[in-house]
Design a protein around this motif. Structure first.
Motif: not given
Length: 383
Positions: A55, A57-58, A61, A187, A196, A359
């Protein structure tokens, strides 16, 4: 009744009702696979994609621990003789002396040329960019205390290696880099991770081009925004020695030698073949969940074998000259891992491929934050 579509070049009718709204055959087509596998396996044949695209947009994780500790334990169990590869490398100090001498010689030579002349810029990019990248990585090596037995001797050599870089760098880098090893991908602690803000502003071709061109500034400035350090006496030594050196250089020979050194540092962290290692080391590629990638090509000769990056993270106490021996000792662990065939193409593919970008970094919740989160959840459950 819907009109039939005609496929250009063939004249055949195509019923696009079967393609979920797609308007062309290239829509959703994946980039070519960019990593290779020396010894293909059932898990990864080195050709197909191990996973779907990420993805954009992120960040990626993940909940697992970083992979290097467990692989280090496995290698030490399978090859206990690996400990013989550990320890400092006496050759490092001589390489540092030679490279620093070369840079200072070129800085003196170029004081007779205009900073925007072809000769000045060409030498600053081709030679200065390569040599200062070499010094960045010498400091990286020295950060792990791999040039001398003693800690202070290593730090003093790092201050010396820092001189042609033009700005004080070593002392701040040391602490941030050790945290990068101990808290890989965490993080708020690992300052090698994009923020971000970078994800929001640089997640397109233009943004990635800007990032790749000026990545030296991102690596220099990002840590101060993410995690400030408490200065030590070595921070002070680093700053004082560097400023005195710059002052004497400018006072004695003018501004041009210092400009050459600063240009060299900029090119070393810009669109330079050796700068591909910054992106190659930890960005996620090809739908993999792999956090660290090695590169085994010829540019390692100029870069303290930093391309052996999985090997380095597994055993940071093994110096640059013995990392190829580590790989040769445990091929069953390293040859099955996807690696990059080219540093320059890493930069090109990073900019042009849709499947990789700002990303494409694996992140995990910092251990302290995770413990607080779990403690909070436990308290809520009791209530």
């Amino acid at each position: 009744m819907a009109a039939p579509s005609i496929c250009k070049g063939t004249g055949s009718e195509i019923d696009f009702s079967y393609f979920g709204g797609a308007e062309s055959f290239t829509e959703g087509k994946r980039s070519l696979r960019r990593t290779t596998v020396v010894s293909p396996s059932e898990q990864d044949d080195g050709v197909s994609y191990p996973g779907p695209p990420q993805d954009p947009t992120e960040f990626l994780w993940i909940m697992t621990e970083e992979p290097h500790r467990s692989r280090r334990m496995a290698i030490m169990k399978a090859h206990p003789e690996v400990t013989k590869l550990m320890g400092y490398e006496p050759l490092t100090k001589y390489v540092v002396l030679a490279v620093v001498s070369l840079q200072l010689y070129l800085a003196m030579y170029l004081r007779h040329f205009h900073p925007l002349s072809f000769r000045f810029l060409f030498l600053a990019y081709a030679v200065g960019g390569t040599t200062n990248q070499n010094l960045f990585l010498a400091i990286h090596e020295i950060t792990h205390n791999l040039a001398f037995k003693g800690i202070n001797a290593n730090k003093a050599l790092a201050v010396f290696a820092n001189l042609p870089i033009g700005v004080p760098y070593f002392a701040a880098f040391k602490k941030y880099h050790i945290e990068h090893h101990k808290h890989l991908g965490e993080d708020g602690i690992d300052t090698d991770l994009p923020t971000n803000f970078e994800l929001l502003c640089l997640n397109n071709v233009l943004g990635k081009t800007f990032f790749a061109t000026f990545q030296i500034f991102f690596y220099a400035l990002r840590p101060g925004f993410v995690r400030m350090q408490t200065p030590t006496r070595w921070h002070l030594y680093n700053v004082i020695v560097q400023l005195l050196f710059d002052y004497v250089l400018v006072r004695t020979f003018g501004i041009r030698p210092l400009l050459y050194l600063l240009f060299s540092s900029f090119f070393a962290g810009s669109l330079h073949p050796c700068a591909g290692h910054f992106i190659a080391e930890h960005y996620v590629w090809d739908g993999l969940n792999q956090e660290t990638y090695s590169y085994y090509g010829p540019l390692n000769i100029l870069a303290y074998n930093v391309g052996y990056h999985n090997e380095h993270h597994d055993f940071p106490s093994i110096p640059w000259t013995r990392l190829p021996a580590l790989r040769a000792l445990a091929p069953e662990f390293y040859d099955i891992l996807p690696s990059h065939p080219s540093w320059p193409m890493v930069i090109v593919n990073f900019i042009r491929d849709k499947e990789v970008g700002i990303f494409a970094r694996a992140k995990r919740i910092a251990k302290n934050n995770k413990q607080k989160h779990e403690s909070s959840n436990s308290s809520s459950d009791r209530e």
